[in-house]
Every structure is written in C-alpha cells, then in structure tokens.
Design a protein around this motif. Sequence first.
Motif, PDB file in Angstrom:
ATOM      1  N   GLY A  94       1.251  -1.340  -0.099  1.00 22.55           N
ATOM      2  CA  GLY A  94      -0.023  -0.099   0.052  1.00 22.55           C
ATOM      3  C   GLY A  94       0.552   1.102  -0.157  1.00 22.55           C
ATOM      4  N   ILE A  95       0.550   2.508  -0.193  1.00 20.34           N
ATOM      5  CA  ILE A  95       0.996   3.860  -0.363  1.00 20.34           C
ATOM      6  C   ILE A  95      -0.430   4.101   0.390  1.00 20.34           C
ATOM      7  CG2 ILE A  95       1.386   5.721  -1.759  1.00 20.34           C
ATOM      8  CD1 ILE A  95       2.106   3.488  -4.494  1.00 20.34           C
ATOM      9  N   GLU A  96       0.748   5.250   1.628  1.00 26.04           N
ATOM     10  CA  GLU A  96      -0.286   6.440   1.990  1.00 26.04           C
ATOM     11  C   GLU A  96       0.727   7.569   2.996  1.00 26.04           C
ATOM     12  OE1 GLU A  96      -3.553   5.851   3.458  1.00 26.04           O
ATOM     13  OE2 GLU A  96      -3.830   3.825   2.949  1.00 26.04           O
ATOM     14  N   VAL A  97      -0.213   8.649   2.590  1.00 29.58           N
ATOM     15  CA  VAL A  97       0.637   9.859   3.366  1.00 29.58           C
ATOM     16  C   VAL A  97       0.336  10.403   4.493  1.00 29.58           C
ATOM     17  CG1 VAL A  97       0.646  11.911   1.970  1.00 29.58           C
ATOM     18  CG2 VAL A  97       0.156  10.327   0.498  1.00 29.58           C
ATOM     19  N   LEU A  98       1.041  10.806   5.136  1.00 26.41           N
ATOM     20  CA  LEU A  98       0.393  10.864   6.677  1.00 26.41           C
ATOM     21  C   LEU A  98       0.780  12.160   6.984  1.00 26.41           C
ATOM     22  CD1 LEU A  98       1.267   7.967   8.707  1.00 26.41           C
ATOM     23  CD2 LEU A  98      -0.382   8.117   8.209  1.00 26.41           C
ATOM     24  N   ASN A  99       0.306  12.812   7.584  1.00 27.88           N
ATOM     25  CA  ASN A  99       0.477  15.013   8.021  1.00 27.88           C
ATOM     26  C   ASN A  99       1.192  15.431   8.046  1.00 27.88           C
ATOM     27  OD1 ASN A  99      -0.554  14.872   4.759  1.00 27.88           O
ATOM     28  ND2 ASN A  99      -3.110  15.837   5.791  1.00 27.88           N
ATOM     29  N   HIS A 100       0.934  13.863   9.614  1.00 27.26           N
ATOM     30  CA  HIS A 100       1.428  14.538  11.604  1.00 27.26           C
ATOM     31  C   HIS A 100       3.079  13.767  10.984  1.00 27.26           C
ATOM     32  CE1 HIS A 100       0.178  10.284  11.332  1.00 27.26           C
ATOM     33  NE2 HIS A 100       1.018  10.241  12.668  1.00 27.26           N
ATOM     34  N   LEU A 101       3.573  13.327  10.525  1.00 27.03           N
ATOM     35  CA  LEU A 101       5.037  13.366  10.175  1.00 27.03           C
ATOM     36  C   LEU A 101       5.645  14.232   9.864  1.00 27.03           C
ATOM     37  CD1 LEU A 101       4.727   9.435   8.907  1.00 27.03           C
ATOM     38  CD2 LEU A 101       4.883  10.590  11.269  1.00 27.03           C
ATOM     39  N   ILE A 102       6.259  14.930  10.718  1.00 28.39           N
ATOM     40  CA  ILE A 102       7.109  15.357  10.321  1.00 28.39           C
ATOM     41  C   ILE A 102       8.995  15.335  10.074  1.00 28.39           C
ATOM     42  CG2 ILE A 102       7.723  18.042  10.895  1.00 28.39           C
ATOM     43  CD1 ILE A 102       5.409  17.930   9.451  1.00 28.39           C
ATOM     44  N   GLU A 103       9.475  16.237   8.908  1.00 28.13           N
ATOM     45  CA  GLU A 103      11.067  15.649   9.130  1.00 28.13           C
ATOM     46  C   GLU A 103      11.681  16.195  10.550  1.00 28.13           C
ATOM     47  OE1 GLU A 103      10.055  14.884   4.488  1.00 28.13           O
ATOM     48  OE2 GLU A 103       9.333  16.826   6.714  1.00 28.13           O
ATOM     49  N   ASN A 104      12.470  16.053  10.939  1.00 33.88           N
ATOM     50  CA  ASN A 104      13.117  16.532  12.099  1.00 33.88           C
ATOM     51  C   ASN A 104      14.492  16.352  11.866  1.00 33.88           C
ATOM     52  OD1 ASN A 104      10.754  18.081  13.495  1.00 33.88           O
ATOM     53  ND2 ASN A 104      10.118  16.657  14.008  1.00 33.88           N
ATOM     54  N   ASP A 105      15.224  15.004  12.737  1.00 34.31           N
ATOM     55  CA  ASP A 105      16.196  14.813  12.061  1.00 34.31           C
ATOM     56  C   ASP A 105      15.704  12.583  11.837  1.00 34.31           C
ATOM     57  OD1 ASP A 105      18.542  13.440  13.403  1.00 34.31           O
ATOM     58  OD2 ASP A 105      18.871  15.052  13.669  1.00 34.31           O
ATOM     59  N   MET A 106      16.600  13.060  10.655  1.00 31.73           N
ATOM     60  CA  MET A 106      16.674  11.209  10.372  1.00 31.73           C
ATOM     61  C   MET A 106      17.012  10.118  11.023  1.00 31.73           C
ATOM     62  SD  MET A 106      17.911   9.551   7.018  1.00 31.73           S
ATOM     63  CE  MET A 106      17.164  10.775   6.039  1.00 31.73           C
ATOM     64  N   TYR A 107      17.692  10.830  12.292  1.00 31.62           N
ATOM     65  CA  TYR A 107      18.325   9.542  12.514  1.00 31.62           C
ATOM     66  C   TYR A 107      17.308   9.273  13.733  1.00 31.62           C
ATOM     67  CZ  TYR A 107      23.020   9.569  11.493  1.00 31.62           C
ATOM     68  OH  TYR A 107      24.288   9.750  10.548  1.00 31.62           O
ATOM     69  N   GLN A 108      16.928  11.008  14.330  1.00 30.62           N
ATOM     70  CA  GLN A 108      15.354  10.268  15.919  1.00 30.62           C
ATOM     71  C   GLN A 108      14.308   9.542  14.842  1.00 30.62           C
ATOM     72  OE1 GLN A 108      15.581  10.243  18.674  1.00 30.62           O
ATOM     73  NE2 GLN A 108      18.098  10.340  18.571  1.00 30.62           N
ATOM     74  N   ASP A 109      13.956  10.373  13.970  1.00 31.69           N
ATOM     75  CA  ASP A 109      12.532   9.595  12.788  1.00 31.69           C
ATOM     76  C   ASP A 109      12.388   8.369  12.615  1.00 31.69           C
ATOM     77  OD1 ASP A 109      11.557  13.038  13.355  1.00 31.69           O
ATOM     78  OD2 ASP A 109      12.556  13.018  11.417  1.00 31.69           O
ATOM     79  N   ARG A 110      13.601   7.562  12.346  1.00 29.26           N
ATOM     80  CA  ARG A 110      13.234   6.016  12.293  1.00 29.26           C
ATOM     81  C   ARG A 110      12.814   6.005  13.548  1.00 29.26           C
ATOM     82  NH1 ARG A 110      19.533   3.841  13.142  1.00 29.26           N
ATOM     83  NH2 ARG A 110      20.218   5.117  14.121  1.00 29.26           N
ATOM     84  N   PHE A 111      13.160   5.915  14.951  1.00 25.92           N
ATOM     85  CA  PHE A 111      11.841   5.364  16.214  1.00 25.92           C
ATOM     86  C   PHE A 111      10.858   5.708  16.732  1.00 25.92           C
ATOM     87  CE2 PHE A 111      16.895   5.268  17.062  1.00 25.92           C
ATOM     88  CZ  PHE A 111      17.129   3.847  17.008  1.00 25.92           C
ATOM     89  N   THR A 112      10.446   7.111  16.356  1.00 25.05           N
ATOM     90  CA  THR A 112       9.548   8.017  16.819  1.00 25.05           C
ATOM     91  C   THR A 112       8.607   7.252  15.439  1.00 25.05           C
ATOM     92  OG1 THR A 112      11.111  10.336  17.173  1.00 25.05           O
ATOM     93  CG2 THR A 112       7.968  10.183  16.764  1.00 25.05           C
ATOM     94  N   TRP A 113       9.094   7.442  14.865  1.00 23.76           N
ATOM     95  CA  TRP A 113       7.689   6.711  13.472  1.00 23.76           C
ATOM     96  C   TRP A 113       7.583   5.496  13.488  1.00 23.76           C
ATOM     97  CZ3 TRP A 113      10.153   9.874   8.332  1.00 23.76           C
ATOM     98  CH2 TRP A 113      10.474  11.275   8.587  1.00 23.76           C
ATOM     99  N   SER A 114       8.530   4.724  14.072  1.00 22.15           N
ATOM    100  CA  SER A 114       7.915   3.581  13.871  1.00 22.15           C
ATOM    101  C   SER A 114       7.475   2.747  14.691  1.00 22.15           C
ATOM    102  CB  SER A 114       9.863   2.135  13.627  1.00 22.15           C
ATOM    103  OG  SER A 114      10.258   2.468  15.038  1.00 22.15           O
ATOM    104  N   SER A 115       6.935   3.398  15.982  1.00 19.85           N
ATOM    105  CA  SER A 115       6.942   3.634  16.750  1.00 19.85           C
ATOM    106  C   SER A 115       5.243   4.205  16.818  1.00 19.85           C
ATOM    107  CB  SER A 115       7.454   3.571  18.625  1.00 19.85           C
ATOM    108  OG  SER A 115       7.257   5.457  18.278  1.00 19.85           O
ATOM    109  N   ASP A 116       4.755   4.911  15.738  1.00 21.42           N
ATOM    110  CA  ASP A 116       3.591   5.684  16.011  1.00 21.42           C
ATOM    111  C   ASP A 116       2.222   4.779  15.811  1.00 21.42           C
ATOM    112  OD1 ASP A 116       3.001   8.773  14.432  1.00 21.42           O
ATOM    113  OD2 ASP A 116       1.882   7.007  14.258  1.00 21.42           O
ATOM    114  N   PRO A 117       1.998   4.779  16.932  1.00 22.03           N
ATOM    115  CA  PRO A 117       0.700   4.132  16.519  1.00 22.03           C
ATOM    116  C   PRO A 117      -0.210   3.952  14.848  1.00 22.03           C
ATOM    117  CG  PRO A 117      -0.141   6.121  18.256  1.00 22.03           C
ATOM    118  CD  PRO A 117       1.571   6.199  17.681  1.00 22.03           C
TER     119      PRO A 117
END
Length: 620
Positions: free
Chosen positions: A245-268
């Motif tokens: 599937g292909i989805e667009v999530l507007n609430h995911l904001i690019e801050n720091d790639m090193y941290q975003d990988r952990f924050t986004w993967s745990s997003d409910p």
Amino acid sequence: MEKNIQFSKQQITKYSIFKLKNYFLIFFLLFASIAHSQSILLKKSTLNISNLSSEQSINMNKIESQGIFSNYTLIEIDTEALLDPNGIIKTDLDNFFDQMLFKSSRVDYTDPGNFAWYGKFFANDEQSEASLSLISHDGIFAGTMQSNQKSFQIYDLGGGLQVLAEYAAMVYDANRCGAEDSEQIDDIAIPSITCGSTVTKVLVIYTQQGYASEVNPISKVYLSIADLHNHWFNSEINNSVQVAGIEVLNHLIENDMYQDRFTWSSDPVVQNLRNQYNADIVMFMTKQYNIPNSPLGIVKKVDGSFDDAYAIVVANFATTGNHIFVHEINHLYGGRHQTDYTPPTYARPYDFKTGDFLGVGGTWRYTNLFGRKTDGPNIEYVSNPDVKFLNRKTGKAGTNDNARRIKERMYSIANYYNDLIPYHATISVAGHGLCEQTGTATVAVHCGTPPYSYEWFYSDNGINAVSMMTTNPTISTFVPLPLFSTILGTFNARTYNVIVTDALGNQTSATKTIYYNCPTKAPFEQNKTVVSPDSDKELLIYPNPNHGNFEISITIPQDDNLEIVLTNALGETISNIYKGTVVKGTKKIKVERTSSILSGIYYLRIKGLKNTMTEKIIIN
C-alpha cells in the motif's frame, strides 16, 4: 509449428488463453525483425519549455526546484518499440545517450499501461556500459538511465510528454546512508523454509512534504521497486517485493532522520497501517532534510527483527546512481557496509576495476551498499562472487557477499506475517554465457503435488514468447548472436519461461533470463579480413557495423567472374551489388545505402567460379 504467446501476469497461469493466440504471429515476428531492429523508445520532443501547458509547467518547476539536476531534455516515449521481436530499442536524444541501442534484459509485463522494462548497452571504452529502466504504472511513466559517468531520471510531465533530467555531479558526494556499521546484529535464527513465500510486502508511507516534492510519487514507488528487482535479478537473488500500500501521513514531520526512524516506527497510526496491510517492511519516503550532512537514507536497525523492519529514504534520491531505496532495503535483509566487520563478516559490498591491464588504468566499480564517497554511481548489483560484471567478479567468497546474507534472510522476512505461498517453481541454468554456447535450464518445483507437467517458452523481447513444444523439466538453451556488436564485444539475452501444472491442476510459473556475452579480443576485430576456406580470396568489409554506407575490398589470386549480393537474415536478396569479371589483385567497391536497406543483420555473399564466401554485416 512454433506458437507465440504474450507474457502477462494475469494470464501466465491460464494456459487456455494462450491457445487462443494466432499461429501467424511467429511469421510476423520473423519478417518484422529487421524492420524493427531500431525501434525508437525515447525520442527528443519538438516542444520546448515555452510550449508547455500549465500542468506541465507546474510539474517542470517542481523538478527544477529540487536543485539536484543540471540539464533537462524534453522527450516522448513510444511503448510500441518494446514490441520489437529482438528486444532492441533505440534512443534518439540530444545528450549523452543519443543514438544508443539497448537490449532488453528483463521485462515484467502486464499490459502497455503497466510494465517494468530493463535494458543494457555495451559501448566503447570511454562509456563502457549503460542501463535503462522504464516503468509504466497506469500509464504514467518513470525511468532511469545510468552509465559509469552520468545518471538521469525520467519524469512524466503529463499530456504525453516526459523529461530526462540529468543528476548533477554533486549527488555522488552526498552522505548516502546513516546506518551504523558498528552495531551488533540480532542473533536471528535462519529458518530452513522450502515452502514459504518469497514475496515481501512493503508499505510505503510518504510524509506530506515528501509526497509534495515528487512529480509522480506513485510512479516513484514502483520505479524504486523495479530498481530493487533489477539489483536482485542481476545478482541472482531469487527474491521479490510487492507494494502492499501507499499512504500519506501529514503528521509525520522531518526533524532529524536519526531520531525520526524510532519516533515514526512507534507511531500508533503507522503500526495500525502496517497490521492492516500485513506489511513485512515499512518504508518512509521523505523530502531532503534541511540539516547539514543529513543522510539520504537510514534503517531502524541493520539485519534486525520484525520490530526493526523500518527505513527512511529521501524520495528524490531513491533511484539512479545512489539507489538509496535499494540500499536501505538491502540493509534490512542483512546487507552491510564496506567498513563493517561484525558478524557475519561475509556481508559486505565489493569494489573492483574493469578495463584495466595488469592492474593499470581501468574504472572502479562499486556494488550497492557502498556508503562512502565514490567517484561514480553504484552499479546495479549486490556483491556476489558467483556473478560477473564486464567479466569481473562482483564479490569475494567469505568477505564480500551481501547476496548470500540477503538470500539467507528472505524467507524469514517474507513470512513476518502468516501469508505463505506454498507452491512455486525456480529455474537453474548451466553452460551458458559464452559466444553462442548451448546450455541447459532446469525447473525445480516446491511444495506442489507430483507428478508435474511442464510447458516451456522463450522470448527475445520479454513480451512475445515462442512455445518450445517440450514437456521435459530440463531443456536446451541457446542465445543467438546479437544484432549489433561493439569494440568491447557483443551482448544478447533470451528469457525462458516455464508453466508447471501439478497433479491437482494447480499452476505456477518461473522465469529466467540467460545472457550471452562475448568480449572482443582486438579493438577493431569487426573490420577483420575474412579468408575463404581454400584461401582463394580475401575479403575486408569496413566499417562493420555501419550505417549502410561501407566499402568492400576483395583480393583474388587470378581473374574471376564474381557475383556479389546482399541478403537479409532469411536469405532473400536485398541488393545486387556487383556482377562481372574481376582481374587479379584487389578490387574495392563502395556501397551506399538505399531505401531497401533497413537496419538489421545482413549477409554479403560473393560467388565465384570456385567457391562462395559469406560474411555478416550489421547495419545500424
């Protein structure tokens, strides 16, 4: 009588449809082979930027605003060229790839609006080689062109117009990957699965800005998947990925790639989508981060478990040259960087030279997963000591074999969710790859109900296929001489497909492409002197290949009556070049192209009182 079909994902297991194909198609393919030997796939458009429609201008401005391209060429794509029976297409462009012939090396074809086409080209010592990939998803095109010198991206502007955008050289200086080499891998047990799925499902999630940065975001996803399949196919990794599937999530904001990988993967929301799609892997596609030295891609963890199967890729750099999408996916399968010496120590990329002489000169090549700065794009291969590129091994056993690790992990990753595909077939080949060499192809069936029946086909363009009229599990293979040759040598490919039916009537299929590669021993061997069997005559044709204008130089020891004709591949006379008496010595005859001489393979036949000489001529 040989029978022709057309490969289709919907039809491949429904052989009853094949039986409806007309028998006359084989004759059409034979007679059309010369006329279509230079079918133009990519052609420079007569339009310029000032002629663009409002929609096309908006898309063009979006491409230019990325700031990663140096030149643009407006082009038009003619997909009918892909139906060339020999699988050879031409580019007619005003840039580095002008007037090039590409040979089909692999095709995933459903219909004219949905396909992935891969072509290869081997040229002279300066350019060495090039590749072309073109996909169409619901009629929207995307593609890549790459050599060891330059890389291009194809975007669809709409209205039947595309643009070929050349990446700026600075692309290769970027910090490509942020995955840590020093991290320890999980102690993952490698399952001994023989009946599991080899299809990995990927959920692609765009950030809002990542989606907005792409002209064709959906096509970019399918082009990235095609790029991954091309790498694996080149490296003999029998694995595949499909878009869950292909989805667009507007609430995911690019801050720091090193941290975003952990924050986004745990997003409910992300986790719910992953469960909804049963996605083995989740890939985030983003805009380029506005942080100095921010990487272009990263994974949550190299060679991790189910909970670590997340990656981030900057969408603009997903394909071509950098191949960041492929890079990060291969990390999730256990592929590692060149500086990593944690177990398994064999999982590393490989760098090597081609075109050198006793270690002097040549061009450095880098397989995928090189993270450090290189002087050119990665080749579309994963390190594998059993696979060659330009006659050099792409890996080293025990120390540089990322393909081995990917193959070890593919069953466990594909089966993160309980979606087994129990019945499948694979093809292995032997004795192929050299100068018209005959080999074999054997199909192995997994998890079906014996006994099995087999139906084999071959194709030279990856779309139209010819029945081989055999029901054996092993067949003889033969790749013919190519329609063109170069200073580096010759290249051709033929695709074999088998449909397997088990005792319960279930059907599955497998496909394998066999390559022909014969390096030229001398730089100008194509202008070689041909001596007749009894040394009665000597013949020189130059240039060969040519564009229809060439010169014949024939030397005879005594006066003779000669008849010189040009025939096509079917033996039909195309042109009567000369008929009469030739005196002892050397006679030169100039031949100029006429309307009856199309592009393709021809044969020059010289008939004298004692013998007949025949020599192949390639006309571009």
